[in-house]
Structures are given as C-alpha cells and as structure tokens.
Write a protein that holds these residues in place. Structure first.
Motif, mmCIF file in Angstrom:
data_model
loop_
_atom_site.group_PDB
_atom_site.id
_atom_site.type_symbol
_atom_site.label_atom_id
_atom_site.label_comp_id
_atom_site.label_asym_id
_atom_site.label_seq_id
_atom_site.Cartn_x
_atom_site.Cartn_y
_atom_site.Cartn_z
ATOM 1 N N GLU A 56 0.836 -1.206 0.000
ATOM 2 C CA GLU A 56 0.000 0.000 0.000
ATOM 3 C C GLU A 56 0.871 1.257 0.000
ATOM 4 O OE1 GLU A 56 -2.682 -0.206 3.340
ATOM 5 O OE2 GLU A 56 -3.460 -2.156 2.701
ATOM 6 N N PHE A 57 1.930 1.219 0.781
ATOM 7 C CA PHE A 57 2.852 2.349 0.850
ATOM 8 C C PHE A 57 3.489 2.605 -0.517
ATOM 9 C CE2 PHE A 57 7.213 3.945 1.946
ATOM 10 C CZ PHE A 57 6.819 5.211 2.373
ATOM 11 N N ALA A 58 3.927 1.536 -1.180
ATOM 12 C CA ALA A 58 4.527 1.671 -2.513
ATOM 13 C C ALA A 58 3.511 2.235 -3.502
ATOM 14 C CB ALA A 58 5.063 0.319 -2.992
ATOM 15 N N VAL B 289 -3.471 16.189 0.816
ATOM 16 C CA VAL B 289 -4.246 14.991 1.148
ATOM 17 C C VAL B 289 -3.293 13.819 1.388
ATOM 18 C CG1 VAL B 289 -5.918 13.312 0.255
ATOM 19 C CG2 VAL B 289 -6.317 15.770 -0.070
ATOM 20 N N PHE B 290 -2.286 13.695 0.527
ATOM 21 C CA PHE B 290 -1.303 12.625 0.712
ATOM 22 C C PHE B 290 -0.560 12.786 2.028
ATOM 23 C CE2 PHE B 290 -1.363 11.955 -4.013
ATOM 24 C CZ PHE B 290 -1.803 10.643 -3.963
ATOM 25 N N LEU C 90 -0.255 9.884 4.704
ATOM 26 C CA LEU C 90 1.024 9.371 5.198
ATOM 27 C C LEU C 90 1.112 9.426 6.715
ATOM 28 C CD1 LEU C 90 3.545 10.709 2.542
ATOM 29 C CD2 LEU C 90 2.776 8.360 2.874
ATOM 30 N N ARG C 91 0.515 10.442 7.306
ATOM 31 C CA ARG C 91 0.512 10.503 8.777
ATOM 32 C C ARG C 91 -0.209 9.299 9.364
ATOM 33 N NH1 ARG C 91 -1.239 16.519 8.987
ATOM 34 N NH2 ARG C 91 0.660 17.467 8.242
ATOM 35 N N GLY C 92 -1.359 8.973 8.770
ATOM 36 C CA GLY C 92 -2.099 7.797 9.219
ATOM 37 C C GLY C 92 -1.315 6.519 8.996
ATOM 38 N N ARG D 10 2.143 1.932 10.736
ATOM 39 C CA ARG D 10 3.459 1.278 10.642
ATOM 40 C C ARG D 10 4.099 1.128 12.015
ATOM 41 N NH1 ARG D 10 7.071 5.228 8.582
ATOM 42 N NH2 ARG D 10 7.237 5.685 10.776
ATOM 43 N N ASP D 11 4.112 2.221 12.774
ATOM 44 C CA ASP D 11 4.729 2.180 14.096
ATOM 45 C C ASP D 11 4.067 1.140 14.999
ATOM 46 O OD1 ASP D 11 6.483 4.153 13.296
ATOM 47 O OD2 ASP D 11 5.420 5.778 14.329
#
Length: 151
Positions: free
Chosen positions: A14-16, A50-51, A55-57, A62-63
C-alpha cells in the motif's frame, strides 16, 4: 506465524502504491509549473496535502505494527532479516519495492522543488518591489533631511 507479519507486507505494498500516486502528482505539478499553469499547480498542491494526511495515518499504522513485531527502529533495509524464515523472500522483495518507489518519488519531488524555486525567483525578479532603489550619495539622506548642528 503471527498475522502482523503478513499485514506489514500488505502495508508495504500500500505504501509503494501511495508513493506511485504521489510521484504522478509531483510530475504533473512539475510540468504545470514549467508551463506556468498555476491552476494545475494549485490543484496538485491540494492533492499533496491529502497525501500528507494519508502518510501521517500510515506512519501511525506502521509504528504500531513494528512495535507488535518487536522491530521498532529496524530500518527497511534490514526488515527481511528480522522476518520469519518462511517470509524472508517476500519481505525482502516488498522492502526493496517500497525503497525503489521512495527513490523514484524523491527524485520527482526534488525536480519539482527546483522548478518551483526557479519559477519563484523569476516572479520575484518581475516584481517592482524587488528592483533596487536608486541610492543617493552613498547612503546619505537627502539635503532637506539634514540638520545643521553648528548653531
């Protein structure tokens, strides 16, 4: 095997994908900036905002997963080494893919940043406020503003 390892591989995919989308937006913004299309530049900047929220979410997600796996602080390049052996190859490929997508995005982002800076400098040069003010007598005030203290 814990499901979190599988979930993290899905997260990397999803990140990619998100990075690919961000790269396209950045490239569009760069082309628009070069063409002087401020409406498109502004629209792409809104998409970038928006991105940023997305990314914050994703960072929080991830953490949480890294903590659950006991891999806090492990760099992406070392992720596969810390995965269960049966998932090593998938983890290595997923990490490499995400790293490559990030590199592509970084290059596109840098190109857009340079273009935007150049355009801003061009605009500054065109603005009358940026033109140098003619100086009189090497910084001396005009004669009518001088005071004679020899009274």
């Amino acid at each position: 095997m814990s499901q979190v390892y599988e979930d993290f591989l899905q997260y990397l995919a999803e990140f990619a994908d998100t990075l690919d989308q961000m790269t396209e937006v950045t490239k569009t913004k760069n082309k628009a900036a070069k063409a002087g299309d401020l409406v498109t530049v502004e629209a792409m900047m809104k998409k970038e905002q928006v991105f940023s929220m997305t990314l914050r979410g994703m960072d929080i997600k991830r953490d949480k997963m890294l903590k659950e796996m006991g891999l806090e602080g492990v760099p992406l390049s070392k992720l596969a080494e810390n995965y269960p052996p049966e998932l090593f190859d998938r983890a290595r490929k997923a990490a490499e893919h995400a790293a490559k997508r990030f590199e592509v995005f970084s290059c596109a982002s840098e190109a857009a940043r340079v273009t935007m800076e150049c355009m801003l400098h061009d605009i500054e040069r065109m603005m009358p406020e940026s033109q140098p003010v003619p100086q009189r007598d090497k910084g001396e005030p005009p004669t009518r503003m001088k005071t004679d203290f020899r009274a």
